[in-house]
Enzyme design. Sequence first.
Site, PDB file in Angstrom:
ATOM      1  N   TRP A  21      -9.002  -2.009 -10.068  1.00 57.54           N
ATOM      2  CA  TRP A  21      -9.235  -0.851  -9.199  1.00 57.54           C
ATOM      3  C   TRP A  21     -10.719  -0.573  -9.018  1.00 57.54           C
ATOM      4  O   TRP A  21     -11.495  -0.740  -9.958  1.00 57.54           O
ATOM      5  CB  TRP A  21      -8.576   0.360  -9.867  1.00 57.54           C
ATOM      6  CG  TRP A  21      -9.024   1.697  -9.391  1.00 57.54           C
ATOM      7  CD1 TRP A  21     -10.165   2.367  -9.765  1.00 57.54           C
ATOM      8  CD2 TRP A  21      -8.354   2.553  -8.471  1.00 57.54           C
ATOM      9  NE1 TRP A  21     -10.228   3.587  -9.125  1.00 57.54           N
ATOM     10  CE2 TRP A  21      -9.129   3.724  -8.331  1.00 57.54           C
ATOM     11  CE3 TRP A  21      -7.155   2.444  -7.756  1.00 57.54           C
ATOM     12  CZ2 TRP A  21      -8.746   4.784  -7.491  1.00 57.54           C
ATOM     13  CZ3 TRP A  21      -6.778   3.493  -6.935  1.00 57.54           C
ATOM     14  CH2 TRP A  21      -7.562   4.648  -6.805  1.00 57.54           C
ATOM     15  N   ASN A  23     -13.193   2.788  -7.185  1.00 53.72           N
ATOM     16  CA  ASN A  23     -13.406   3.895  -6.245  1.00 53.72           C
ATOM     17  C   ASN A  23     -14.895   4.020  -5.961  1.00 53.72           C
ATOM     18  O   ASN A  23     -15.478   3.028  -5.489  1.00 53.72           O
ATOM     19  CB  ASN A  23     -12.677   5.187  -6.652  1.00 53.72           C
ATOM     20  CG  ASN A  23     -12.932   5.730  -8.020  1.00 53.72           C
ATOM     21  OD1 ASN A  23     -12.480   5.160  -9.002  1.00 53.72           O
ATOM     22  ND2 ASN A  23     -13.619   6.832  -8.132  1.00 53.72           N
ATOM     23  N   ASP A  24     -15.519   5.134  -6.220  1.00 55.67           N
ATOM     24  CA  ASP A  24     -16.883   5.397  -5.719  1.00 55.67           C
ATOM     25  C   ASP A  24     -17.899   4.271  -5.910  1.00 55.67           C
ATOM     26  O   ASP A  24     -17.977   3.688  -6.995  1.00 55.67           O
ATOM     27  CB  ASP A  24     -17.489   6.597  -6.452  1.00 55.67           C
ATOM     28  CG  ASP A  24     -16.582   7.778  -6.570  1.00 55.67           C
ATOM     29  OD1 ASP A  24     -15.499   7.761  -5.988  1.00 55.67           O
ATOM     30  OD2 ASP A  24     -16.966   8.719  -7.269  1.00 55.67           O
ATOM     31  N   GLN A  40     -17.074   2.562  -9.591  1.00 58.94           N
ATOM     32  CA  GLN A  40     -16.064   3.041 -10.527  1.00 58.94           C
ATOM     33  C   GLN A  40     -14.969   1.990 -10.599  1.00 58.94           C
ATOM     34  O   GLN A  40     -14.459   1.562  -9.550  1.00 58.94           O
ATOM     35  CB  GLN A  40     -15.480   4.372 -10.027  1.00 58.94           C
ATOM     36  CG  GLN A  40     -16.407   5.541 -10.141  1.00 58.94           C
ATOM     37  CD  GLN A  40     -16.535   5.969 -11.585  1.00 58.94           C
ATOM     38  OE1 GLN A  40     -15.707   6.672 -12.114  1.00 58.94           O
ATOM     39  NE2 GLN A  40     -17.588   5.528 -12.257  1.00 58.94           N
ATOM     40  N   TRP A  48      -6.159   3.646 -10.861  1.00 62.47           N
ATOM     41  CA  TRP A  48      -7.223   4.327 -11.604  1.00 62.47           C
ATOM     42  C   TRP A  48      -6.863   4.349 -13.087  1.00 62.47           C
ATOM     43  O   TRP A  48      -5.696   4.534 -13.449  1.00 62.47           O
ATOM     44  CB  TRP A  48      -7.374   5.752 -11.059  1.00 62.47           C
ATOM     45  CG  TRP A  48      -8.607   6.463 -11.509  1.00 62.47           C
ATOM     46  CD1 TRP A  48      -9.821   6.422 -10.917  1.00 62.47           C
ATOM     47  CD2 TRP A  48      -8.734   7.335 -12.635  1.00 62.47           C
ATOM     48  NE1 TRP A  48     -10.716   7.207 -11.611  1.00 62.47           N
ATOM     49  CE2 TRP A  48     -10.071   7.781 -12.669  1.00 62.47           C
ATOM     50  CE3 TRP A  48      -7.864   7.779 -13.639  1.00 62.47           C
ATOM     51  CZ2 TRP A  48     -10.553   8.650 -13.646  1.00 62.47           C
ATOM     52  CZ3 TRP A  48      -8.350   8.646 -14.610  1.00 62.47           C
ATOM     53  CH2 TRP A  48      -9.678   9.073 -14.611  1.00 62.47           C
ATOM     54  N   PHE A  81     -18.081   7.872 -15.669  1.00 59.01           N
ATOM     55  CA  PHE A  81     -17.843   8.367 -14.304  1.00 59.01           C
ATOM     56  C   PHE A  81     -19.059   8.070 -13.418  1.00 59.01           C
ATOM     57  O   PHE A  81     -20.028   7.465 -13.857  1.00 59.01           O
ATOM     58  CB  PHE A  81     -17.532   9.872 -14.356  1.00 59.01           C
ATOM     59  CG  PHE A  81     -16.060  10.199 -14.442  1.00 59.01           C
ATOM     60  CD1 PHE A  81     -15.145   9.294 -14.965  1.00 59.01           C
ATOM     61  CD2 PHE A  81     -15.573  11.432 -14.013  1.00 59.01           C
ATOM     62  CE1 PHE A  81     -13.783   9.593 -15.039  1.00 59.01           C
ATOM     63  CE2 PHE A  81     -14.220  11.753 -14.083  1.00 59.01           C
ATOM     64  CZ  PHE A  81     -13.329  10.834 -14.589  1.00 59.01           C
ATOM     65  N   ARG A 144     -20.872  16.590 -12.845  1.00 61.88           N
ATOM     66  CA  ARG A 144     -20.836  15.136 -12.780  1.00 61.88           C
ATOM     67  C   ARG A 144     -21.583  14.519 -11.592  1.00 61.88           C
ATOM     68  O   ARG A 144     -22.075  15.205 -10.726  1.00 61.88           O
ATOM     69  CB  ARG A 144     -19.396  14.647 -12.765  1.00 61.88           C
ATOM     70  CG  ARG A 144     -18.535  15.143 -11.621  1.00 61.88           C
ATOM     71  CD  ARG A 144     -17.128  14.531 -11.745  1.00 61.88           C
ATOM     72  NE  ARG A 144     -16.228  15.004 -10.725  1.00 61.88           N
ATOM     73  CZ  ARG A 144     -15.424  16.057 -10.852  1.00 61.88           C
ATOM     74  NH1 ARG A 144     -15.451  16.761 -11.962  1.00 61.88           N
ATOM     75  NH2 ARG A 144     -14.625  16.410  -9.870  1.00 61.88           N
ATOM     76  N   TRP A 280      -8.412   9.941  -2.165  1.00 62.44           N
ATOM     77  CA  TRP A 280      -7.608  10.232  -3.354  1.00 62.44           C
ATOM     78  C   TRP A 280      -6.151  10.511  -3.010  1.00 62.44           C
ATOM     79  O   TRP A 280      -5.270  10.278  -3.835  1.00 62.44           O
ATOM     80  CB  TRP A 280      -8.211  11.428  -4.106  1.00 62.44           C
ATOM     81  CG  TRP A 280      -9.429  11.044  -4.878  1.00 62.44           C
ATOM     82  CD1 TRP A 280     -10.702  11.505  -4.697  1.00 62.44           C
ATOM     83  CD2 TRP A 280      -9.502  10.112  -5.966  1.00 62.44           C
ATOM     84  NE1 TRP A 280     -11.558  10.905  -5.593  1.00 62.44           N
ATOM     85  CE2 TRP A 280     -10.845  10.059  -6.384  1.00 62.44           C
ATOM     86  CE3 TRP A 280      -8.563   9.310  -6.620  1.00 62.44           C
ATOM     87  CZ2 TRP A 280     -11.272   9.231  -7.431  1.00 62.44           C
ATOM     88  CZ3 TRP A 280      -8.992   8.486  -7.654  1.00 62.44           C
ATOM     89  CH2 TRP A 280     -10.331   8.456  -8.049  1.00 62.44           C
TER      90      TRP A 280
HETATM   91  C1  FRU Z   1     -15.192  10.978  -6.795  1.00 62.38           C
HETATM   92  C2  FRU Z   1     -14.900  11.096  -8.289  1.00 62.38           C
HETATM   93  C3  FRU Z   1     -16.156  11.520  -9.037  1.00 62.38           C
HETATM   94  C4  FRU Z   1     -15.922  10.996 -10.414  1.00 62.38           C
HETATM   95  C5  FRU Z   1     -15.171   9.709 -10.144  1.00 62.38           C
HETATM   96  C6  FRU Z   1     -14.144   9.362 -11.182  1.00 62.38           C
HETATM   97  O1  FRU Z   1     -14.301  10.184  -6.098  1.00 62.38           O
HETATM   98  O2  FRU Z   1     -13.845  12.015  -8.495  1.00 62.38           O
HETATM   99  O3  FRU Z   1     -16.434  12.906  -8.978  1.00 62.38           O
HETATM  100  O4  FRU Z   1     -17.121  10.790 -11.091  1.00 62.38           O
HETATM  101  O5  FRU Z   1     -14.556   9.857  -8.883  1.00 62.38           O
HETATM  102  O6  FRU Z   1     -13.647   8.071 -10.991  1.00 62.38           O
END
Ligand code: FRU
Length: 464
Positions: A21, A23-24, A40, A48, A81, A144, A280
Amino acid sequence: MSTKGNRDFRPFRHYAPPAGWINDPNGLVYEDGTWHLFAQHYPHDAVWGPMHWVHATSRDLLTWTDQGIALYPDDKLGMAFSGSGVIDRGNTSGLGDGVDPMVLMYTSHGEYEQQSIAFSNDRVHFTPYQGNPVMPNAEKPDFRDPKVFYNEIKKCWTVIVAAGDHLEFHASDDLIHWRKTGEFGQKANRLGGIYECPDMFPLTAPDGSTVWVLILSLLLPAPYGSSRTQYFLGRFDGDTFEETIPAPYPRILDSGYDNYAAVTFNGADRRVMIGWGSAWSYAFFEPTNEFCGIMTYARELTLVDTEAGLMLAAKPVTPDFDLKEATPVEKPADADRFWQPQAIAELPGELFHARIEAEDNCRLELSNALGEKLVVLLTNEQKLVVDRSKAGQNGFSEMFADGLYSVMTAPRTAHGPAVIDVYFDRMIAEVFMDGGTVVNSSIVFPTEPYTKAKLIGRGKLYVG
Ligand code: FRU
């Protein structure tokens, strides 16, 4: 690894992890011809999970070389994160070993969210700093996604951290000891939600002035349309940001849902941004098998004057496509001219560029033999509409199939003839209009590849 789909959607020129997986985008740094992208990452399944940072590099922002995992979850401090990275010129942190280190700043997500750093002298192996966290927190529930950069005004490091309904600005001389310098946001938070992944940088406006752009990703409850990235224009005095060029409506970076947590590279001589090509609300369920999550095309950002005021314009970094005009269709004399296609073209594969030069309202359909079609429309009301409701598989998520997430609209920032560019790469369409001030990034999952582009309306179609 879970198996969620029945065909290969791995894009050709967009970053996706080898497996697992993402993400960001995190830690975006340019150094000596190399673009460093981290993300991420959960390596053990395509959903996730405990967050790592995966690392990839590129010389052209289109072909990516995997460099393995840079950061792992920490037994004591928690998951890694989102965050950012800098080259620590002059080794202010003292973590360099004969070279200026690359320093990553990220959120340690445990019982509380605190900021940590890690460093690398070879740009492949990263060592968490032994004194982490460098910014402890034992009270704020959300704290964060640090964006660190060199502050030319105060000649120090500045970091912006998202703290729920506002941002905090902190400064440091060594990336280790931090002092708070300001806040931004409670009153400006027009869209609501929880602040995530801030970014801020100066650009030169057309009148020659310096305007600071503040980017904010907002996590909104899913039934209302999660994952919006908003931006503000204003002034940075070295300590904090002030919105000095307000707009009557919130400025949104992208009318699609698949450009979240978008942030820019440190260290480059132009402002280049990458976002996470998902949202999300439905990301967990994407039918993509061994991997889940891709990045958008990188986009160069500039400020331009429009009929709607000063706005960000995005110009994507794409492969070179050899556009050819599609042959206009011969129309039977008695045809209903409004539904008669103007031009039809065979698509060259699953990586292509389609351009419409529209004289006025018009409609582009990208379709396959099963009748699935992605529709891009310029309406009478001068709006860009991207309709993915019949573009392919959508039964994997109720949210993805919902009207809110499948038919998206954005107002034009100009009037008259329009040029609409659609860049497609297997599972993502990125649409740009009015010089890149109107953008839509949308993922789609056609059961079979699209084979035809069809233009309805007055204009020309080009495909390459
Ligand atoms: C944004 C987020 C961040 C966090 C990360 C966790 O998409 O929610 O705020 O650091 O993803 O994976």
